[in-house]
Structures are given as structure tokens and as C-alpha cells.
Design an enzyme around this catalytic site. Structure first.
Site, mmCIF file in Angstrom:
data_model
loop_
_atom_site.group_PDB
_atom_site.id
_atom_site.type_symbol
_atom_site.label_atom_id
_atom_site.label_comp_id
_atom_site.label_asym_id
_atom_site.label_seq_id
_atom_site.Cartn_x
_atom_site.Cartn_y
_atom_site.Cartn_z
ATOM 1 C CG ASN A 35 -1.988 1.017 1.192
ATOM 2 O OD1 ASN A 35 -2.409 1.440 0.119
ATOM 3 N ND2 ASN A 35 -2.424 1.479 2.352
ATOM 4 C CB SER A 124 -4.988 3.533 15.853
ATOM 5 O OG SER A 124 -6.194 4.184 15.529
ATOM 6 C CB THR A 126 -9.025 2.506 16.055
ATOM 7 O OG1 THR A 126 -10.197 1.782 15.739
ATOM 8 C CG2 THR A 126 -7.860 1.544 16.117
ATOM 9 C CE1 TYR A 148 -5.824 0.013 11.541
ATOM 10 C CE2 TYR A 148 -7.707 1.176 12.467
ATOM 11 C CZ TYR A 148 -6.357 1.127 12.172
ATOM 12 O OH TYR A 148 -5.556 2.180 12.512
ATOM 13 C CE LYS A 152 -2.783 -0.088 13.789
ATOM 14 N NZ LYS A 152 -1.380 -0.052 13.387
ATOM 15 C CG LEU A 199 -13.131 14.761 5.877
ATOM 16 C CD1 LEU A 199 -14.388 14.643 5.018
ATOM 17 C CD2 LEU A 199 -13.427 15.531 7.168
ATOM 18 C CB VAL A 216 -21.161 15.886 4.794
ATOM 19 C CG1 VAL A 216 -21.202 16.102 6.304
ATOM 20 C CG2 VAL A 216 -20.260 16.919 4.119
HETATM 21 C C1 UD1 Z 1 -10.709 6.230 10.800
HETATM 22 C C2 UD1 Z 1 -10.617 4.975 11.629
HETATM 23 C C3 UD1 Z 1 -9.447 5.104 12.562
HETATM 24 C C4 UD1 Z 1 -8.180 5.408 11.811
HETATM 25 C C5 UD1 Z 1 -8.374 6.686 11.008
HETATM 26 C C6 UD1 Z 1 -7.162 6.990 10.178
HETATM 27 C C7 UD1 Z 1 -12.318 3.779 13.007
HETATM 28 C C8 UD1 Z 1 -13.725 3.823 13.509
HETATM 29 N N1 UD1 Z 1 -11.908 4.827 12.320
HETATM 30 O O1 UD1 Z 1 -11.026 7.299 11.675
HETATM 31 O O2 UD1 Z 1 -9.268 3.894 13.250
HETATM 32 O O3 UD1 Z 1 -7.112 5.557 12.700
HETATM 33 O O4 UD1 Z 1 -9.498 6.500 10.146
HETATM 34 O O5 UD1 Z 1 -7.127 8.348 9.879
HETATM 35 O O6 UD1 Z 1 -11.673 2.815 13.229
HETATM 36 N N2 UD1 Z 1 -16.300 11.704 6.777
HETATM 37 C C9 UD1 Z 1 -17.204 12.260 5.884
HETATM 38 N N3 UD1 Z 1 -17.070 11.968 4.549
HETATM 39 C C10 UD1 Z 1 -16.072 11.159 4.058
HETATM 40 C C11 UD1 Z 1 -15.138 10.597 4.983
HETATM 41 C C12 UD1 Z 1 -15.298 10.894 6.333
HETATM 42 O O7 UD1 Z 1 -18.117 12.986 6.280
HETATM 43 O O8 UD1 Z 1 -16.002 10.922 2.849
HETATM 44 C C13 UD1 Z 1 -16.393 12.060 8.207
HETATM 45 C C14 UD1 Z 1 -16.571 10.883 9.147
HETATM 46 O O9 UD1 Z 1 -17.927 10.594 9.332
HETATM 47 C C15 UD1 Z 1 -15.882 11.409 10.422
HETATM 48 C C16 UD1 Z 1 -14.756 12.310 9.887
HETATM 49 O O10 UD1 Z 1 -15.157 12.652 8.547
HETATM 50 O O11 UD1 Z 1 -16.754 12.207 11.154
HETATM 51 C C17 UD1 Z 1 -13.397 11.630 9.840
HETATM 52 O O12 UD1 Z 1 -13.497 10.398 9.150
HETATM 53 P P1 UD1 Z 1 -12.195 9.557 8.719
HETATM 54 O O13 UD1 Z 1 -11.227 10.447 8.047
HETATM 55 O O14 UD1 Z 1 -12.660 8.354 7.968
HETATM 56 O O15 UD1 Z 1 -11.529 9.132 10.104
HETATM 57 P P2 UD1 Z 1 -12.152 8.346 11.364
HETATM 58 O O16 UD1 Z 1 -13.410 7.642 11.007
HETATM 59 O O17 UD1 Z 1 -12.162 9.280 12.504
#
Ligand code: UD1
Length: 338
Positions: A35, A124, A126, A148, A152, A199, A216
Site C-alpha cells: 500500500n 491508534s 481506534t 482493524y 491494534k 475525509l 458528508v
Molecule cells: C478512521 C478509523 C481510525 C483510523 C483513522 C485513520 C475507526 C472507527 N476509524 O477514523 O481507526 O485511525 O481512520 O485516519 O476505526 N467523513 C465524511 N465523509 C467522508 C469521509 C469521512 O463525512 O467521505 C467524516 C466521518 O464521518 C468522520 C470524519 O469525517 O466524522 C473523519 O473520518 P475519517 O477520516 O474516515 O476518520 P475516522 O473515522 O475518525
């Protein structure tokens, strides 16, 4: 110090290797590039003015690890290598057992064999599962929400058990919150394979036109603007925390967890708006349903890191998205073109 870095070509690994080299340490990166791209370490070498040693290999190859540890006699191991996609881990749980858990067990066995007892491990937030309260301290109960996260937890437990079983281990279990950003040269950064789940990479790819809009995931959370709040941390701050952990590893007695975050939370809309300012354009988004398993708010208490590592975050959300944007703009297809 002479360091073995597993997963040295990955997003966080490559930024950490750069900081280690700049600080004068010698690095061997072991990576299977499942990756990540070897190009990342070529760019690190240019930025550092000297190259890390590079070996393509897999943690599941127990004989390779043992031979490497016996030959090189490292002072410490910094262990990043592992799979990290939550959704994939739900679909293919056994590859998380194999890559993350079995790979880490081989690494610990090889370290024990040669008496190298200094480890910095990429854990993490997590491991806190669904937060009971924020900010989250290291004493927050741990649980796993997906395979995942469980990988950890199990690796942390292997470290705790090993450190209890015999003296002399120094293990820093670094629990990251949400790493984002890129080196300010724009030459190294995050290059997710396929469509990103996280995100900030998704927002940045939308800004360069690779997606029509950001989804979102939920605007009905009990937060000020209704969207999820996270503790985003700049990857260069994170890399510097690893440098501090390596240099202070002797102060870790047994296995000790440390949160790495800023202690501040930002919402999804805060991130989209800051990214739009950095990119100089409005980033389109559409509100969709909540994503299963997401917590409304996750942010950490980073005070132990300040005490234990003498380290605090220097970069705020503006720099995180500006640096991430510079990397994305310079490398719209990631390392592919490199
Ligand atoms: C996730 C993992 C975390 C990991 C991290 C790496 C879980 C539950 N979550 O965290 O273990 O360490 O990634 O960075 O194990 N969001 C949107 N739209 C999108 C993507 C995300 O609205 O397309 C929102 C999500 O709902 C959240 C926030 O953005 O509120 C952050 O999401 P994300 O970047 O995926 O990180 P986590 O879920 O916090």
C-alpha cells in the site's frame, strides 16, 4: 541510532524516516509496498540529502526478519507496517490477522531473539472504541469496533504481555488520532490506493476534480454544526513525535501508551471550509446519512505526550490542509507519475 523502520515507505513511515535521517540516525526501511511506493523513499533521500537503506520484504516472512535482526543489530525498531482500512478489515478479517497480528508477532519474536528490546509502535485511537467521554486520556477503556481496531488491540496486548514477562523492554505505544497533511515541500504525502475512505484525502481529491463532491456522513450529530468532530494531527508533527519517542525510548518502562493528537477537535464542515481556503476554490459537498460505526466526537488529551516526549503539536488545521493541498496539487495522481 541504527533504526529498523517497518512500513518506511507509507504515509506516516516516510515522514518519520525523513525526520530520523535529518536528526542523524541511520535507517533501514522494510516494506512490502502493498500500500505504498518505493518512490516515496527516493524523495525522502533527496529531501534529507542522504538515503535510508531500503529492503523489500514482508513481516510474514519470519526467517527474513530473524536473519535481518541478527545481521544488523538495530538499536530500536519503529513499527508502522500494517493494513489500516476499516471497511476492508470487515470484509477480509483474516488478512488483518495475518498482516497485522502475525506480522507483529514475528517482529517481536525476532527482537527478543537478538535482545533488541526498544520498540516504537504505531497504534491508534481506534483502540478506545466508541468514546465514553472527550477528551480521551490513555486510561480510557479499550475496545474494538472492527477487525482493524482489534488488530491494534491485540498487538498492544502482545506488547504489554511481553513487557510483563521479562525485564528490559522499552515500548512506546503511540496512539494516533487523525493524521493528515504532508511535508511542506509537497514532495511526499498520502497516496491512498483506490477511493479513499478518510475525509481529508477525499476532500483533496475532490478539489483536484477526481470526485464531483464530498459526501458528508451525517449532519444530525449532537455537535455545533451537526457533523462529526475529530482530532486531526499534522503528519510532520506526528513524525517528530516518533523521533522524540526513539530518542527517549529508555524512559519507557515496559510498554506504555501515549496519545498523539492536538487536543482540539474540528468538524467535517470546518475541514471542508479550511481545505477550500487552501485550494482557493469552493469544495462541493452533499450531506448523506451517518456512516455506520462513526462516533460523534473523538479528541484526545495529549498532556502525557508533552510530559513523556517533551513534544507538542506545532501545526494547526490551516497548515494541515495547506500542506496536504500542496502535495495533492503537485502530485494529482500520487506517486504514480514519479
Ligand atoms: C478512521 C478509523 C481510525 C483510523 C483513522 C485513520 C475507526 C472507527 N476509524 O477514523 O481507526 O485511525 O481512520 O485516519 O476505526 N467523513 C465524511 N465523509 C467522508 C469521509 C469521512 O463525512 O467521505 C467524516 C466521518 O464521518 C468522520 C470524519 O469525517 O466524522 C473523519 O473520518 P475519517 O477520516 O474516515 O476518520 P475516522 O473515522 O475518525
Amino acid at each position: 541510532m541504527k533504526l529498523l523502520v517497518t512500513g518506511g515507505a507509507g504515509f506516516i513511515g516516510s515522514h518519520a524516516v525523513l525526520e530520523f535521517l535529518l536528526a542523524g540516525h541511520d535507517v533501514l526501511s522494510l516494506d512490502n509496498y502493498s500500500n505504498s511506493s518505493p518512490e516515496a523513499l527516493k524523495r525522502v533521500a533527496k529531501l534529507a540529502g542522504r538515503a535510508p537503506e531500503v529492503l523489500e520484504g514482508d513481516l510474514r516472512d519470519e526467517a527474513l526478519l530473524l536473519a535481518l535482526m541478527r545481521e544488523k543489530r538495530f538499536d530500536a525498531v519503529v513499527h508502522f507496517a500494517g493494513l489500516k482500512a476499516v471497511g476492508e478489515s470487515v470484509e477480509k478479517p483474516l488478512i488483518y490477522v495475518d498482516n497485522n497480528i502475525v506480522g507483529s508477532a514475528h517482529l517481536l519474536k525476532a527482537m527478543k531473539d537478538v535482545g533488541c528490546k526498544n520498540l516504537v509502535f504505531s497504534s491508534s485511537c481506534t483502540v478506545y472504541g466508541m468514546p465514553q467521554k472527550n477528551p480521551i486520556g490513555e486510561d480510557h477503556p479499550r475496545s474494538a469496533l472492527n477487525p482493524y481496531g482489534r488488530s491494534k488491540l491485540v498487538i498492544e496486548d502482545m506488547c504489554f504481555d511481553l513487557a510483563r514477562s521479562e525485564s528490559g523492554w522499552h515500548m512506546a505505544l503511540l496512539r494516533y488520532f487523525n493524521p493528515v497533511g504532508a511535508h511542506d515541500s509537497g514532495d511526499i504525502g498520502e497516496d491512498p490506493r483506490g477511493i479513499p475512505n478518510n475525509l481529508v484525502p477525499f476532500v483533496m481529491q475532490t478539489a483536484v476534480g477526481r470526485h464531483p463532491h464530498v459526501n458528508v456522513w451525517g449532519k444530525d450529530y449532537p455537535t455545533p454544526d451537526g457533523t462529526g468532530i475529530r482530532d486531526y494531527i499534522h503528519v510532520v508533527d506526528l513524525a517528530k513525535a516518533h523521533l522524540a519517542a526513539v530518542e527517549r525510548i529508555a524512559s519507557f518502562n515496559g510498554a506504555e501508551p501515549v496519545n498523539l493528537g492536538t487536543g482540539k477537535g474540528y468538524s467535517v464542515l470546518d475541514v471542508i471550509s479550511a481545505a477550500g481556503k487552501a485550494a482557493g476554490k469552493d469544495i462541493p459537498y452533499k450531506v448523506g446519512p451517518r456512516r455506520a460505526g462513526d462516533a460523534p466526537e473523538v479528541w484526545g488529551n495529549p498532556s502525557l505526550a508533552a510530559k513523556k516526549l517533551g513534544w507538542t503539536c506545532e501545526k494547526g488545521l490551516g497548515e494541515m490542509v495547506a500542506d496536504h493541498w500542496r502535495w495533492q496539487k503537485k502530485n494529482p495522481e500520487g506517486y504514480k507519475a514519479g
